[in-house]
Design an enzyme around this catalytic site. Structure first.
Site, mmCIF file in Angstrom:
data_model
loop_
_atom_site.group_PDB
_atom_site.id
_atom_site.type_symbol
_atom_site.label_atom_id
_atom_site.label_comp_id
_atom_site.label_asym_id
_atom_site.label_seq_id
_atom_site.Cartn_x
_atom_site.Cartn_y
_atom_site.Cartn_z
ATOM 1 N N ASN A 14 0.805 -1.214 0.000
ATOM 2 C CA ASN A 14 0.000 0.000 0.000
ATOM 3 C C ASN A 14 0.844 1.273 0.000
ATOM 4 O OD1 ASN A 14 -2.833 -0.996 0.206
ATOM 5 N ND2 ASN A 14 -2.036 -1.980 2.034
ATOM 6 N N SER A 15 2.068 1.185 0.514
ATOM 7 C CA SER A 15 2.867 2.400 0.650
ATOM 8 C C SER A 15 4.151 2.394 -0.159
ATOM 9 C CB SER A 15 3.212 2.633 2.133
ATOM 10 O OG SER A 15 3.883 1.509 2.682
ATOM 11 N N LYS A 18 8.624 -3.249 -2.815
ATOM 12 C CA LYS A 18 9.860 -3.875 -2.369
ATOM 13 C C LYS A 18 10.225 -4.986 -3.346
ATOM 14 C CE LYS A 18 7.564 -4.141 1.464
ATOM 15 N NZ LYS A 18 6.687 -2.962 1.382
ATOM 16 N N GLY A 99 -6.238 -10.829 0.947
ATOM 17 C CA GLY A 99 -5.093 -10.215 0.293
ATOM 18 C C GLY A 99 -3.964 -11.211 0.127
ATOM 19 N N VAL A 100 -3.341 -11.175 -1.035
ATOM 20 C CA VAL A 100 -2.295 -12.163 -1.326
ATOM 21 C C VAL A 100 -1.105 -12.003 -0.393
ATOM 22 C CG1 VAL A 100 -1.124 -10.751 -3.087
ATOM 23 C CG2 VAL A 100 -1.020 -13.262 -3.213
ATOM 24 N N ASP A 101 -0.926 -10.822 0.198
ATOM 25 C CA ASP A 101 0.182 -10.637 1.136
ATOM 26 C C ASP A 101 0.022 -11.531 2.354
ATOM 27 O OD1 ASP A 101 -2.076 -9.116 1.821
ATOM 28 O OD2 ASP A 101 -0.896 -7.519 2.763
ATOM 29 N N ARG A 102 -1.207 -11.697 2.832
ATOM 30 C CA ARG A 102 -1.440 -12.591 3.975
ATOM 31 C C ARG A 102 -1.149 -14.043 3.597
ATOM 32 N NH1 ARG A 102 -7.345 -11.688 5.967
ATOM 33 N NH2 ARG A 102 -6.728 -13.302 7.484
ATOM 34 N N ASP A 121 2.084 -9.584 10.393
ATOM 35 C CA ASP A 121 2.701 -8.672 9.444
ATOM 36 C C ASP A 121 2.332 -7.250 9.849
ATOM 37 O OD1 ASP A 121 2.777 -7.135 6.627
ATOM 38 O OD2 ASP A 121 4.098 -8.870 6.537
ATOM 39 N N THR A 175 0.329 15.168 25.240
ATOM 40 C CA THR A 175 -0.666 14.533 24.370
ATOM 41 C C THR A 175 0.006 13.765 23.238
ATOM 42 O OG1 THR A 175 -2.331 16.185 24.889
ATOM 43 C CG2 THR A 175 -2.643 14.939 22.866
#
Length: 249
Positions: A14-15, A18, A99-102, A121, A175
């Site tokens: 998502n970010s 790699k 999701g394929v990452d899992r 993860d 805070t």
């Protein structure tokens, strides 16, 4: 003949993106902000013959990889979540919803222990999946550290936060620090809950931790948990090595 140095493993999250060659999977993994940045870097490396892609980002990422591979005579393999592969069975009745990452993280973790395990993860979201005797049992998905902080700031009038990730763990006296430490405590809570769940059902178990934010759980290494660089690319490596082996026969 295709060598491991000619096979590229790509984890499009998502970010960031790699990537690493199959030969160098245990070395440093490269990061790019976009597919084009990845392609620009690849111009100066050994040409790839295969790319194995995991994509949980935008659909346009996959389209760009298809175009790049077509232009450069590279065979692209886009890996999707499956019901059964490599002696691991998925608990989802509709695997297209996972999701394929899992899935790849579970496949990677499955090679690291013979015990029941949880694979965590730590990324934009935190996922935790449980496996015993080759059967995926189910899991959890929760917001990651950054999403938790953003939700607090956006939905409360007097809560503020900075962009720093704490390097230690304690309690806050401002805070900003209270938000940072509270979100870090929530991340730790996923790990501790996984330990609690597994210990209620198994005398021996493993916890495998990966993802860009894995160092937030670095304390866990002292009780035998396994931290790895990138679970997704290690899962991709299983698919890549299976295909390379098939090419030899």
């Amino acid at each position: 003949m295709v060598t491991e140095s000619e096979v590229l493993l790509v984890d499009a999250g998502n970010s960031s993106i790699k990537y690493v060659s199959l030969k160098d999977i245990n070395d440093s993994i490269h990061t790019a902000a976009s597919p084009q940045a990845c392609f620009d870097t690849l111009k100066n490396s050994q040409p790839a013959k295969f790319i194995f892609l995991s994509n949980v980002g935008k659909a346009s990422i996959e389209e760009q990889f298809h175009h790049y591979c077509a232009q450069n005579q590279i065979q692209l393999r886009v890996i999707e979540t499956e019901k059964h592969r490599f002696s691991l069975t998925n608990a989802y009745s509709d695997v297209t919803k996972m999701g394929v990452d899992r899935w790849l993280a579970m496949l990677a973790a499955h090679t690291m222990t013979d015990r029941a395990f949880a694979v965590i993860d730590v990324g934009t979201a935190i996922t935790c999946d449980f496996v015993a005797d080759g059967q995926h049992l189910g899991g959890w998905i929760t917001p990651g550290y950054g999403l938790m902080k953003d939700a607090l700031v956006k939905n409360t009038a007097k809560v503020i936060a900075d962009n720093q990730i704490p390097t230690d763990f304690g309690i806050g006296q401002s805070t900003q620090d209270c938000v940072a430490m509270g979100c870090q405590a929530a991340v730790h809570g996923v790990y501790l809950s996984a330990v609690d769940y597994l210990s209620s059902k198994h005398d021996e178990f493993s916890i495998i931790i990966g993802g860009g934010g894995k160092n937030m759980l670095a304390f866990a290494q002292f009780d035998g948990s396994i931290l790895v660089a990138n679970l997704v690319v290690h899962g991709l490596a299983r698919y890549a090595r299976r295909e390379l082996q098939a090419l030899l026969f």
